[in-house]
Design an enzyme around this catalytic site. Structure first.
Site, short mmCIF file in Angstrom:
data_model
loop_
_atom_site.label_atom_id
_atom_site.label_comp_id
_atom_site.label_asym_id
_atom_site.label_seq_id
_atom_site.Cartn_x
_atom_site.Cartn_y
_atom_site.Cartn_z
N ARG A 9 0.85 -1.18 0.00
CA ARG A 9 0.00 0.00 0.00
C ARG A 9 0.90 1.24 0.00
NH1 ARG A 9 -3.06 -0.68 5.32
NH2 ARG A 9 -4.00 1.30 4.71
N SER A 11 0.72 4.14 1.94
CA SER A 11 0.88 4.99 3.12
C SER A 11 2.33 5.01 3.58
CB SER A 11 -0.02 4.51 4.26
OG SER A 11 0.48 3.29 4.80
N LYS A 81 -2.20 -8.01 10.96
CA LYS A 81 -3.52 -7.90 11.59
C LYS A 81 -4.61 -7.52 10.59
CE LYS A 81 -3.10 -3.09 13.27
NZ LYS A 81 -4.32 -2.53 12.68
N ASP A 82 -4.23 -7.01 9.41
CA ASP A 82 -5.20 -6.63 8.39
C ASP A 82 -5.50 -7.73 7.39
OD1 ASP A 82 -5.43 -4.07 9.46
OD2 ASP A 82 -3.82 -3.27 8.21
N SER A 138 -12.76 0.60 15.43
CA SER A 138 -12.47 -0.80 15.75
C SER A 138 -13.40 -1.30 16.84
CB SER A 138 -11.01 -0.93 16.20
OG SER A 138 -10.80 -2.13 16.90
N ARG A 139 -14.14 -2.35 16.56
CA ARG A 139 -15.03 -2.91 17.57
C ARG A 139 -14.23 -3.46 18.76
NH1 ARG A 139 -18.65 -7.31 15.71
NH2 ARG A 139 -19.54 -6.99 17.77
N ARG A 140 -13.09 -4.04 18.49
CA ARG A 140 -12.25 -4.55 19.59
C ARG A 140 -11.86 -3.41 20.52
NH1 ARG A 140 -6.83 -4.26 20.44
NH2 ARG A 140 -6.56 -3.32 18.39
N ARG A 141 -11.34 -2.33 19.96
CA ARG A 141 -10.91 -1.21 20.79
C ARG A 141 -12.09 -0.57 21.52
NH1 ARG A 141 -6.57 1.10 16.31
NH2 ARG A 141 -4.75 -0.05 17.12
N ARG A 158 -10.84 7.62 10.20
CA ARG A 158 -10.11 6.85 9.21
C ARG A 158 -8.91 7.67 8.75
NH1 ARG A 158 -12.44 3.29 5.95
NH2 ARG A 158 -10.27 2.91 5.38
N GLY A 159 -8.09 7.06 7.93
CA GLY A 159 -6.90 7.73 7.44
C GLY A 159 -5.64 7.09 8.00
N VAL A 161 -1.76 7.09 9.83
CA VAL A 161 -1.37 7.53 11.17
C VAL A 161 -1.24 9.05 11.24
CG1 VAL A 161 0.45 7.45 12.91
CG2 VAL A 161 -0.24 5.35 11.73
N THR A 163 -2.64 11.32 9.42
CA THR A 163 -3.95 11.96 9.29
C THR A 163 -4.71 11.91 10.61
OG1 THR A 163 -4.09 11.41 6.94
CG2 THR A 163 -6.17 11.88 8.07
N ARG A 164 -4.68 10.78 11.28
CA ARG A 164 -5.40 10.65 12.56
C ARG A 164 -4.80 11.56 13.62
NH1 ARG A 164 -7.31 4.33 13.03
NH2 ARG A 164 -7.49 3.96 10.79
N CYS A 260 -10.94 -9.12 10.66
CA CYS A 260 -10.32 -8.03 11.40
C CYS A 260 -11.31 -6.94 11.80
CB CYS A 260 -9.17 -7.42 10.62
SG CYS A 260 -9.64 -6.74 9.00
#
Length: 327
Positions: A9, A11, A81-82, A138-141, A158-159, A161, A163-164, A260
């Site tokens: 990717r 990024s 993890k993705d 993230s549902r986990r988080r 979204r975005g 690192v 960007t966040r 994920c």
């Protein structure tokens, strides 16, 4: 094969991870040439919805897998993890690099407020305070943060690192005021981001025993066509200890049929007296179920025996957190 085309990717973090694979390959064989090829995935293109709503499993991997099958690239580099639960036919994970830090990191603006701990005696006195807004889809988080802190709500963010972090620094984005965000520490480490480098923000690593990481968090995975020349070359750079934990954690997800986007977690680590695995799952329930399992055995034992025991441990842990009776 004198040249390996590495798909990734685009990024900054993805490119950094691809460069780590480049370095590992060149250290393993100084005659190997590499070329990085950027592939844009659906997960990169759709930025206005949580991953769980995009619909496809493997939103960060499908285009890379297609490029492998079409012969446009020789290997694909992923954040493990993705990865989707099922890889495309004819492809396999052929290497994993040594694992980075598994922890998540809670990030707030410098001097910003902190959420109240769960069960805090201050809760009644602060009942009129506005909710603490955490940027995370993230549902986990979300599940873990709700157990750790009082009066927290979640807004999708979204975005990449950078960007966040910018959205958090700006104080608001699209009318949303974020009080904090949660990021993977391995990604921050690879980008060299910390309180010292990123002024105006405070970083708080979360204990993994309490805030379980996503399965395979902190692991860089290399995918290739099975039995290809590139696949055989990449076997030279795999880290056997990380590979064992990768396979055990992936087995938990397979047994739970969880991708994920679900509230699932698995963290396997080697200890001097064997393996320890923490697993978590919520499914469609509000309540999280967590379990700790262990395998007692010298880590110098045969690798095949370690893997057999680890996979058996993963299957039993998955049955427990999913509420399935062992047969």
């Amino acid at each position: 094969m004198n040249k390996i085309r590495i798909g990734t990717r685009g990024s900054k973090l993805a490119l950094k991870q691809a460069s780590l694979v480049q370095e590992a390959l060149q250290q393993a064989d100084g005659l190997i040439e590499t070329e990085v090829i950027v592939v844009h995935t659906k997960g990169d293109k759709v930025q206005d919805r949580p991953l769980s709503e995009i619909g496809d499993k493997g939103v960060f991997a499908s285009e890379l897998e297609q490029a492998l099958l079409n012969g446009q690239i020789d290997i694909a580099v992923h954040s493990a993890k993705d990865l989707p639960m099922d890889l495309a036919d004819g492809l396999s994970i052929v290497a994993v690099l040594p694992r980075g830090d598994v922890r998540d990191v809670f990030v707030i603006p410098e001097g910003g407020r902190m959420p109240l701990p769960a069960g805090s005696e201050q809760e009644a006195a602060n009942v009129s305070d506005r909710s603490f807004v955490i940027g995370s889809g993230s549902r986990r988080r979300q599940q873990l943060a709700s157990q750790m802190w009082e009066n927290v709500v979640f807004e999708n963010i979204r975005g990449n690192v950078d960007t966040r972090l910018r959205k958090l620094k700006d104080g608001s984005s699209d009318g949303i005021i974020y009080d904090g965000i949660i990021l993977a520490k391995a990604g921050l480490d690879r980008l060299g981001i910390s309180s010292e480098q990123e002024k105006g923000l405070e970083f708080y690593p979360l204990p993994p025993e309490q805030f379980l990481p996503a399965a395979c968090q902190g692991i860089i995975a290399v995918e290739a066509v099975q039995d290809s020349v590139a696949a055989m070359l990449c076997r030279k750079i795999t880290d056997s200890g990380t590979e064992l934990c990768f396979l055990v954690e992936r087995e938990v997800l397979v047994q739970l049929a969880a991708d994920c986007s679900e509230a699932a977690a698995a963290w396997c680590r080697q200890e001097k007296d064997g393996l320890t695995l923490d697993a978590m799952y919520a499914g469609n329930r509000e309540r999280l179920v967590c379990v700790t399992a262990s395998y007692a055995g010298e880590m110098e034992e045969d690798r095949a025996e370690q893997l057999r025991a680890g996979l058996a441990m993963a299957r039993e842990a998955a049955k427990t957190v999913a509420g399935i009776e062992s047969s």
